[in-house]
Design an enzyme around this catalytic site. Structure first.
Site, PDB file in Angstrom:
ATOM      1  N   GLU A  42      -6.759   5.190   0.177  1.00 57.61           N
ATOM      2  CA  GLU A  42      -6.427   5.828   0.592  1.00 57.61           C
ATOM      3  C   GLU A  42      -6.144   6.651   0.884  1.00 57.61           C
ATOM      4  O   GLU A  42      -5.009   7.046  -0.019  1.00 57.61           O
ATOM      5  CB  GLU A  42      -5.773   5.085   2.029  1.00 57.61           C
ATOM      6  CG  GLU A  42      -5.918   2.998   2.029  1.00 57.61           C
ATOM      7  CD  GLU A  42      -4.608   2.490   2.518  1.00 57.61           C
ATOM      8  OE1 GLU A  42      -4.800   1.445   3.218  1.00 57.61           O
ATOM      9  OE2 GLU A  42      -3.630   2.663   2.879  1.00 57.61           O
TER      10      GLU A  42
ATOM     11  N   ASP B 229       0.726  -1.063  -0.101  1.00 58.77           N
ATOM     12  CA  ASP B 229       0.129  -0.045  -0.007  1.00 58.77           C
ATOM     13  C   ASP B 229       1.082   1.088   0.240  1.00 58.77           C
ATOM     14  O   ASP B 229       0.616   2.580  -0.295  1.00 58.77           O
ATOM     15  CB  ASP B 229      -0.694   0.413   1.121  1.00 58.77           C
ATOM     16  CG  ASP B 229      -1.975  -0.708   0.865  1.00 58.77           C
ATOM     17  OD1 ASP B 229      -2.129  -2.184   0.480  1.00 58.77           O
ATOM     18  OD2 ASP B 229      -3.689  -0.770   2.229  1.00 58.77           O
TER      19      ASP B 229
ATOM     20  N   CYS C 186       5.301  -2.419   7.573  1.00 61.18           N
ATOM     21  CA  CYS C 186       6.008  -1.290   8.343  1.00 61.18           C
ATOM     22  C   CYS C 186       5.699  -0.714  10.435  1.00 61.18           C
ATOM     23  O   CYS C 186       5.335  -1.667  10.653  1.00 61.18           O
ATOM     24  CB  CYS C 186       5.188   0.067   7.788  1.00 61.18           C
ATOM     25  SG  CYS C 186       5.464   0.170   6.306  1.00 61.18           S
TER      26      CYS C 186
ATOM     27  N   CYS D 113       1.346  -8.294   5.467  1.00 54.98           N
ATOM     28  CA  CYS D 113       1.067  -6.864   5.215  1.00 54.98           C
ATOM     29  C   CYS D 113      -1.139  -7.144   4.971  1.00 54.98           C
ATOM     30  O   CYS D 113      -1.691  -7.195   4.893  1.00 54.98           O
ATOM     31  CB  CYS D 113       1.840  -6.289   3.634  1.00 54.98           C
ATOM     32  SG  CYS D 113       3.314  -5.983   4.446  1.00 54.98           S
ATOM     33  N   ASP D 114      -1.376  -5.337   4.214  1.00 50.62           N
ATOM     34  CA  ASP D 114      -2.287  -4.976   4.412  1.00 50.62           C
ATOM     35  C   ASP D 114      -3.541  -5.641   4.228  1.00 50.62           C
ATOM     36  O   ASP D 114      -4.160  -6.154   4.249  1.00 50.62           O
ATOM     37  CB  ASP D 114      -1.928  -3.112   3.655  1.00 50.62           C
ATOM     38  CG  ASP D 114      -1.436  -2.390   4.787  1.00 50.62           C
ATOM     39  OD1 ASP D 114      -0.072  -2.470   5.251  1.00 50.62           O
ATOM     40  OD2 ASP D 114      -1.791  -1.503   4.362  1.00 50.62           O
ATOM     41  N   LYS D 115      -4.050  -6.531   2.293  1.00 48.64           N
ATOM     42  CA  LYS D 115      -4.470  -6.664   2.359  1.00 48.64           C
ATOM     43  C   LYS D 115      -4.802  -8.318   2.046  1.00 48.64           C
ATOM     44  O   LYS D 115      -5.279  -8.470   1.661  1.00 48.64           O
ATOM     45  CB  LYS D 115      -5.250  -5.666   0.765  1.00 48.64           C
ATOM     46  CG  LYS D 115      -5.474  -4.246   0.442  1.00 48.64           C
ATOM     47  CD  LYS D 115      -6.401  -4.291   1.775  1.00 48.64           C
ATOM     48  CE  LYS D 115      -6.101  -2.518   1.695  1.00 48.64           C
ATOM     49  NZ  LYS D 115      -5.419  -1.754   2.065  1.00 48.64           N
TER      50      LYS D 115
ATOM     51  N   SER E   9      -5.275   4.791   5.698  1.00 44.95           N
ATOM     52  CA  SER E   9      -4.227   3.991   5.841  1.00 44.95           C
ATOM     53  C   SER E   9      -3.966   4.257   7.375  1.00 44.95           C
ATOM     54  O   SER E   9      -4.236   5.365   8.196  1.00 44.95           O
ATOM     55  CB  SER E   9      -2.534   4.373   5.394  1.00 44.95           C
ATOM     56  OG  SER E   9      -1.168   4.474   6.210  1.00 44.95           O
TER      57      SER E   9
END
Length: 551
Positions: free
Chosen positions: A441, A78, A191, A119-121, A467
C-alpha cells in the site's frame, strides 16, 4: 452432526480421550461442536480486545446448546507494516489466513464456525475460507475505533500520516506531531475512518454473513458484546437449519455489497477482496462488474478520508442497513435473498430508518451521482486500474510529466525532500503482486503529498495498491504490472501521462514506435526474495483478477 466423524463410536474412543484431556465432558461432546476462529493478537489495535469478543460469542454458543472450541489465526496491522518491507507480507497474509482456517476446520469437522476479526486482510482471508469450506458460518468483527480529539477537532490515524508531510513542509511542529500521535487513536478497534478494515466490516453486513450493526457498532460499546452473544446464539440456528455460505454468498449478494461499497466510497482494496471471496464462492466478478454498478449507484456517504465524518457517525445514522434502505429506493438492493439472521434483506430493512441525513444523504441529493470507485482503462492500464473518485478534488483531467520510481521508498524520499513539483505524475512501479512482491500500500507517499498540500496538484500512479486512508488523485492496481512487462514498466522520466476522469482513461502519451523500441530493450527487474514471498510471487495472479493464486 458433521462432528460425529471425530467423536462417535468405539473407534473414536482415542479421540474422545484427547478431548477429555482438555477438560471436555461427555455432555459437551454430545453437543454440536462450534469452531471459533479468533484472530486476537497483541499486534493490532483492532484485535487487542478480541478475547472479550470471543468469550461473548462462546457464551452465546453455550446458551443455545453448543460446545465452542476456539483456535487462532494470524493477523498483520497494515498501519504498522506501512512504509517499509513489512507491507510486502500484508496482502499475501490473506491467502495464509484462508488456508490455515481451511486446514483446522477440515481436520476437526466442526458443525459450524464463527469467525472473529477486525482488520484489513484478516477479514477477506476469513471470508475466503468461509466460502471454500461451505459449512454453517457467521462473521463478527471487533468493531471500529472511536475517533481521537486534537485541538478541538476529531482525528484518526490518517491525520497522523498526513501530519508527517506537514512537518516536512514546515506547516506543523514536531511537538504538535507528538501530541497528535498521542491523541489520534484513543483505544481498541479498527481505525476510525472508512478505510479497508471498516469497509470490509460494512460489506460483511451487506453480503448477509454477519448480523445487523456488526459493521458499525464501536469496539468499546456494550452493543458490540451483545452482538457477539447474539452471534454465538445464531450459529446454532444456522447449524440446525444447515444454512451454508453458498446459500448466502450468491451473485445478488455480491452485487448488493458492491452497491453499498460504492455508496460508502469504500476502500479500493475491496475490489481485490470481493473478487477473491467471490472466486471461492463460485461467483464471477470482473472489474467491469464494479464499474457497471458504480455508474448507477450514487455516493451517499463521505467518511474519513473522503469527508469529515467517521464510522461512529455512520453508526449513529443507522448503520449499514440504513444505507441499504436508501439504495433500495433506487431498486439497487435484492431484497429477497437470505442472510445469517435467517431473515431476508427485505425483512431486515422493513423497520430501518435513516437517523442522520447529514451522514447518509437522501438519494435526491447525493455527494456524487455515481459510486465512489471508478475503473480506468487506457494505454497505461490496458487491463484496468482503480481510482477512488470519492476522495479526490474536483478534477476532470490531469496531464503531467512522469517522475518514475522503482520502489515506494525512493518515491517517499523524493516527495519529502521537495523534489516533486506541482503538475508531476509520480509513478511507483515494481510494487505489484508479483513484482513487489506483495502489492504494498502506498499510504506513505500519498499522505506525504497530501500533508505537503500537493494533493490537488500531483497525481500518483502505481501497480501497487492504496490504503483506505488514501486521498487525492491516486490511481492503483495498474494492470498489467511492471513485473509482467506492462506499459507502466516502459514509462520514463518526463513522459506525459494524461488522466481523464470523465472518460475513465489513463494514457501514456508516447509514440507507439518509441514504446516498441523500449519494450524490445526491457528486461524484468529481478528481486532477491526468499521463503513465503518467493512462493507467493510464483503463484499470484494480477490485480485485475483479485491477486488470487492461480488454479
Amino acid at each position: 452432526m458433521r462432528s460425529d466423524v471425530i467423536k462417535k463410536g468405539i473407534e473414536r474412543a482415542p479421540h474422545r480421550a484427547l478431548f477429555k484431556a482438555m477438560g471436555l465432558t461427555d455432555e459437551e461432546l454430545d453437543k454440536p461442536l462450534i469452531g471459533i476462529v479468533n484472530s486476537f493478537n497483541e499486534l493490532i489495535p483492532g484485535h487487542i480486545h478480541l478475547r472479550r469478543i470471543a468469550e461473548a460469542v462462546k457464551t452465546g454458543v453455550r446458551m443455545s446448546g453448543g460446545t465452542p472450541l476456539e483456535f487462532s489465526t494470524i493477523g498483520i496491522c497494515d498501519g504498522i507494516a506501512m512504509g517499509h518491507g513489512g507491507m510486502k507480507y500484508s496482502l499475501p497474509s490473506r491467502e495464509l489466513i484462508a488456508d490455515s482456517i481451511e486446514a483446522v476446520v477440515r481436520a476437526y469437522n466442526f458443525d459450524g464456525i464463527v469467525m472473529i476479526a477486525s482488520c484489513d486482510k484478516i477479514i477477506p482471508g476469513m471470508l475466503m475460507a468461509m466460502a471454500r469450506l461451505d459449512i454453517p458460518a457467521i462473521f463478527i468483527s471487533g468493531g471500529p475505533m472511536l475517533p481521537g480529539r486534537f485541538k478541538g477537532e476529531y482525528v484518526d490515524v490518517k491525520t497522523v500520516f498526513e501530519a508527517v508531510g506537514a512537518v516536512k513542509a514546515g506547516k506543523m511542529s514536531e511537538k504538535e506531531l507528538k501530541l497528535l500521535e498521542d491523541f489520534a487513536c484513543p483505544g481498541c478497534g479498527s481505525c476510525a475512518g472508512m478505510f479497508t478494515a471498516n469497509t470490509m466490516n460494512a460489506l460483511t453486513e451487506a453480503l448477509g454473513i454477519s448480523l445487523p450493526w456488526n459493521g458499525t457498532a464501536p469496539a468499546v460499546y456494550a452493543h458490540r458484546i451483545r452482538i457477539a452473544k447474539q452471534t454465538g446464539m445464531q450459529i446454532m440456528k444456522l447449524v440446525e437449519e444447515d444454512l451454508k455460505p453458498s446459500d448466502i454468498l450468491t451473485p445478488e449478494a455480491f452485487e448488493d455489497a458492491i452497491a453499498v461499497d460504492m455508496a460508502l466510497g469504500g476502500s479500493t482494496n475491496t475490489v481485490l477482496h470481493l473478487m477473491a471471496i467471490a472466486r471461492e464462492a463460485g461467483v464471477k466478478l470482473t472489474l467491469d462488474t464494479f464499474d457497471e454498478i458504480s455508474e448507477k449507484t450514487p455516493t451517499l456517504v463521505k467518511i474519513s478520508p473522503a469527508g469529515k465524518h467517521f464510522v461512529l457517525d455512520l453508526y449513529e445514522a443507522g448503520g449499514v442497513l440504513a444505507i441499504m434502505k436508501r439504495l433500495s429506493e433506487l431498486g439497487l438492493i435484492h431484497e429477497d435473498r437470505i442472510t445469517v439472521s435467517l431473515k431476508t434483506v427485505g425483512e431486515l430493512l422493513r423497520d430501518v430508518s435513516v437517523l442522520r441525513d447529514d451522514v447518509i444523504r437522501p438519494v435526491t441529493r447525493p455527494y456524487l451521482s455515481r459510486g465512489g470507485l471508478m475503473i480506468l482503462y487506457g494505454s497505461l492500464a490496458p487491463k484496468g486500474a482503480v481510482l477512488k473518485v470519492s476522495a479526490i478534488p474536483d478534477i476532470e483531467t490531469f496531464e503531467g510529466e512522469a517522475r518514475v520510481f522503482d520502489c515506494e521508498e525512493d518515491a517517499v524520499k523524493a516527495i519529502l525532500s521537495g523534489d516533486i513539483e506541482k503538475g508531476d505524475v509520480v509513478v511507483i512501479r515494481y510494487e505489484g503482486p508479483k513484482g513487489g512482491p506483495g502489492m504494498r500500500e502506498m499510504l506513505a507517499p500519498t499522505s506525504a503529498i497530501a500533508g505537503m498540500g500537493l494533493d490537488r496538484d500531483v497525481a500518483l500512479v502505481t501497480d501497487g495498491r492504496f490504503s483506505g486512508a488514501t486521498r487525492g488523485l491516486s490511481i492503483g492496481h495498474v494492470s498489467p504490472e511492471a513485473a509482467e512487462g506492462g506499459p507502466i514498466a516502459l514509462v520514463e522520466d518526463g513522459d506525459l501521462i494524461r488522466i481523464d476522469v470523465k472518460a475513465k482513461r489513463i494514457d501514456l502519451l508516447v509514440d507507439e514506435e518509441e514504446l516498441k523500441e523500449r519494450k524490445a530493450k526491457w528486461k524484468p527487474k529481478v528481486k532477491e526474495v526468499k521463503g513465503y514471498l518467493k512462493r507467493y510471487s510464483s503463484l499470484v495472479t494480477s490485480a485485475n483478477t483479485g491477486a488470487v493464486f492461480r488454479e
